[in-house]
Design a protein around this motif. Structure first.
Motif, PDB file in Angstrom:
ATOM      1  N   MET A   1       0.830  -1.199   0.000  1.00  0.00           N
ATOM      2  CA  MET A   1       0.000   0.000   0.000  1.00  0.00           C
ATOM      3  C   MET A   1       0.861   1.244   0.000  1.00  0.00           C
ATOM      4  O   MET A   1       1.987   1.249   0.491  1.00  0.00           O
ATOM      5  N   TRP A   2       0.319   2.318  -0.529  1.00  0.00           N
ATOM      6  CA  TRP A   2       1.017   3.595  -0.469  1.00  0.00           C
ATOM      7  C   TRP A   2       1.125   4.035   0.991  1.00  0.00           C
ATOM      8  O   TRP A   2       0.179   3.932   1.758  1.00  0.00           O
ATOM      9  N   ASP A   3       2.283   4.525   1.384  1.00  0.00           N
ATOM     10  CA  ASP A   3       2.379   5.098   2.725  1.00  0.00           C
ATOM     11  C   ASP A   3       2.403   6.612   2.637  1.00  0.00           C
ATOM     12  O   ASP A   3       2.595   7.301   3.641  1.00  0.00           O
ATOM     13  N   ALA A   4       2.212   7.184   1.447  1.00  0.00           N
ATOM     14  CA  ALA A   4       2.130   8.633   1.277  1.00  0.00           C
ATOM     15  C   ALA A   4       0.799   8.961   0.637  1.00  0.00           C
ATOM     16  O   ALA A   4       0.350   8.272  -0.280  1.00  0.00           O
ATOM     17  N   GLY A  30      -7.356   9.531   2.429  1.00  0.00           N
ATOM     18  CA  GLY A  30      -6.531  10.728   2.446  1.00  0.00           C
ATOM     19  C   GLY A  30      -6.029  11.158   1.077  1.00  0.00           C
ATOM     20  O   GLY A  30      -5.532  12.285   0.929  1.00  0.00           O
ATOM     21  N   HIS A  31      -6.125  10.296   0.068  1.00  0.00           N
ATOM     22  CA  HIS A  31      -5.708  10.703  -1.273  1.00  0.00           C
ATOM     23  C   HIS A  31      -6.549  11.890  -1.738  1.00  0.00           C
ATOM     24  O   HIS A  31      -7.772  11.921  -1.552  1.00  0.00           O
ATOM     25  N   ALA A 112     -18.601   8.588  -5.900  1.00  0.00           N
ATOM     26  CA  ALA A 112     -17.272   9.198  -5.768  1.00  0.00           C
ATOM     27  C   ALA A 112     -17.326  10.410  -4.845  1.00  0.00           C
ATOM     28  O   ALA A 112     -16.470  10.572  -3.952  1.00  0.00           O
ATOM     29  N   ARG A 113     -18.307  11.257  -5.043  1.00  0.00           N
ATOM     30  CA  ARG A 113     -18.415  12.461  -4.200  1.00  0.00           C
ATOM     31  C   ARG A 113     -18.674  12.102  -2.738  1.00  0.00           C
ATOM     32  O   ARG A 113     -18.180  12.768  -1.830  1.00  0.00           O
ATOM     33  N   SER A 114     -19.449  11.029  -2.512  1.00  0.00           N
ATOM     34  CA  SER A 114     -19.720  10.624  -1.132  1.00  0.00           C
ATOM     35  C   SER A 114     -18.455  10.189  -0.406  1.00  0.00           C
ATOM     36  O   SER A 114     -18.384  10.237   0.831  1.00  0.00           O
ATOM     37  N   LEU A 115     -17.450   9.758  -1.188  1.00  0.00           N
ATOM     38  CA  LEU A 115     -16.170   9.332  -0.604  1.00  0.00           C
ATOM     39  C   LEU A 115     -15.167  10.471  -0.506  1.00  0.00           C
ATOM     40  O   LEU A 115     -14.053  10.273   0.003  1.00  0.00           O
ATOM     41  N   GLY A 116     -15.537  11.652  -1.023  1.00  0.00           N
ATOM     42  CA  GLY A 116     -14.642  12.793  -0.928  1.00  0.00           C
ATOM     43  C   GLY A 116     -13.898  13.140  -2.198  1.00  0.00           C
ATOM     44  O   GLY A 116     -13.011  14.000  -2.180  1.00  0.00           O
ATOM     45  N   VAL A 117     -14.250  12.511  -3.320  1.00  0.00           N
ATOM     46  CA  VAL A 117     -13.639  12.858  -4.603  1.00  0.00           C
ATOM     47  C   VAL A 117     -14.242  14.172  -5.105  1.00  0.00           C
ATOM     48  O   VAL A 117     -15.462  14.377  -5.012  1.00  0.00           O
ATOM     49  N   ARG A 118     -13.415  15.033  -5.631  1.00  0.00           N
ATOM     50  CA  ARG A 118     -13.907  16.253  -6.275  1.00  0.00           C
ATOM     51  C   ARG A 118     -14.200  15.943  -7.739  1.00  0.00           C
ATOM     52  O   ARG A 118     -13.308  15.529  -8.473  1.00  0.00           O
ATOM     53  N   VAL A 119     -15.447  16.123  -8.155  1.00  0.00           N
ATOM     54  CA  VAL A 119     -15.829  15.921  -9.553  1.00  0.00           C
ATOM     55  C   VAL A 119     -16.195  17.289 -10.114  1.00  0.00           C
ATOM     56  O   VAL A 119     -17.192  17.886  -9.707  1.00  0.00           O
TER      57      VAL A 119
END
Length: 418
Positions: A1-4, A30-31, A112-119
């Motif tokens: 997994m990404w750690d950043a 956090g992405h 996607a928006r519910s998870l915090g993605v900006r569309v």
């Protein structure tokens, strides 16, 4: 997994980019992920898209919530019907699904928006403009990808145009089975494939040879004239319903030649290709949306498997190359058989006169076998008998699979030498 925690820009708000954003947000909330879509919200091209149960299984693993919404908003069919002139035959086959492209995009956008993605809609990355400032830029902006074209020489982009002309339409006639209709005209055959995707709409894709297209005057007709002509030709199929042109604001439905697109490599620095920006497969196998979503699943998996040692705080781009290479390797291998099937399917329709006069049951059976590399080199009725026998004798089925590619290569080599 990404750690950043990294910054990701998806250029293009189609199913692939939206679903990738969902998967990556589920990997790490956090992405910072933005989807840049050039069109206004609620506008789309096309009508319905098709898929099969295997895709639902994969979506269920990736994100059960969006999978459930897709399933609940889809229609199902299990039969195929072919009308050849006045003759009709029915085939009972695998269960298929249809969903409106617009509804699919709404589902994925909302999730996607519910998870915090900006569309961001009406947010075009114009030619010549700087790409979004991100650790990873995903080009999911379609077959004419502007992002890809900036480095076309690096990607090794190649396109090949199909011979036949086609047009993508809608209709208010609701088809309960996946339906084919072949109509003979003084200028040759014209045909369509139609399938429902909602309570009051179906997709209707019309195709014909170029000489039929010009002979019928479809090359000179405006959209209204062209739709009226097609309604006359398919009057029995449509049963009084109308055909509808392009399902988006601005522009009209257009006759096209299918563009088969490939790329030598799928990534360049921190830019990676996804969906139709990376590859296309002929619409007659109904796999375009499925393959784009499978790309998203594979890319998310490759990025999620990056060793922690390859990342570091403030260094989101570090170690991208191995992950992008792994994604490309997996997807290219998985696409080989699909691309072969699509190529042979397109050729089957381009050589329709070879099959159209067969008895309806035989013609429909070979329509289902149109992806076979052996079929173009065996007399159709002989192939039909072999295929029926192979259905009963597994040894013959193995022989057909083994012989097809070898015979195709041999005959291709002979033709080349000649």
């Amino acid at each position: 997994m990404w750690d950043a925690r990294v910054k990701i820009a998806c250029v293009g708000g189609g199913p692939a980019g939206l679903y990738l954003s969902i998967l990556l947000k589920r990997q790490d909330p956090g992405h910072e992920i933005t989807v840049h879509e050039r069109n206004p919200a609620g506008s789309t091209y096309g009508w319905g898209v098709t898929y099969w149960a295997s895709l639902l299984d994969k979506l269920e693993v990736g994100d059960p919530e969006s999978a459930r919404a897709v399933r609940e908003n889809s229609v199902r069919w299990s039969d195929g019907v072919a009308h050849v002139g006045d003759r009709t035959t029915t085939h009972h086959g695998d269960e298929g699904f249809g969903i409106g492209r617009g509804r699919l995009l709404d589902i994925l956008t909302e999730r996607a928006r519910s998870l915090g993605v900006r569309v961001e809609f009406e947010d075009e990355v114009a030619d010549g403009a700087a790409l979004p400032d991100a650790d990873l830029v995903v080009a999911c902006d379609g077959v004419r990808s502007g992002v890809r074209e900036r480095h076309a020489a690096h990607f090794g982009t190649e396109t090949a145009l199909g011979r036949n002309r086609y047009i993508w339409l809608g209709t208010t006639k609701v088809f309960e089975a996946f339906t084919f209709a072949f109509v003979e005209t003084p200028h040759g055959w014209i045909w369509c494939y139609a399938y429902g995707f909602g309570d009051d709409r179906s997709t209707c894709v019309v195709e014909c040879a170029p000489e039929t297209w010009t002979g019928l005057g479809l090359d000179r007709a405006d959209e209204a004239e062209g739709l009226a002509r097609l309604e006359e030709l398919f009057v029995k199929l449509l049963d009084g319903h109308r055909l509808i042109g392009r399902a988006t604001a601005g522009g009209s439905a257009q006759w096209l030649n299918f563009r088969t697109l490939t790329n030598r490599t799928w990534s360049h620095g921190n830019v990676v290709l996804l969906g139709d920006a990376a590859h296309t497969t002929h619409y007659s196998i109904g796999a375009g949306t499925t393959l784009a979503l499978e790309d998203a699943i594979a890319l998310a998996d490759a990025l999620g498997r990056r060793p922690a040692s390859e990342t570091g705080s403030g260094s989101g781009q570090a170690g991208l190359a191995p992950a992008l290479a792994a994604y490309e390797k997996v997807r290219k291998a998985e696409l080989l058989s699909v691309q072969s099937a699509a190529r042979h399917s397109a050729q089957w329709y381009e050589n329709l006169p070879r099959y159209i006069d067969l008895p309806p049951a035989q013609m429909f059976a070979l329509l289902g076998q149109r992806h076979s590399p052996l079929l173009p080199y065996v007399p159709p009725q002989l192939y039909y008998r072999l295929d029926r026998a192979a259905g009963r004798l597994e040894s013959l089925r193995r022989l057909k699979r083994w012989l097809g590619p070898k015979l195709a290569r041999t005959l291709h080599g002979s033709a080349t030498k000649g």
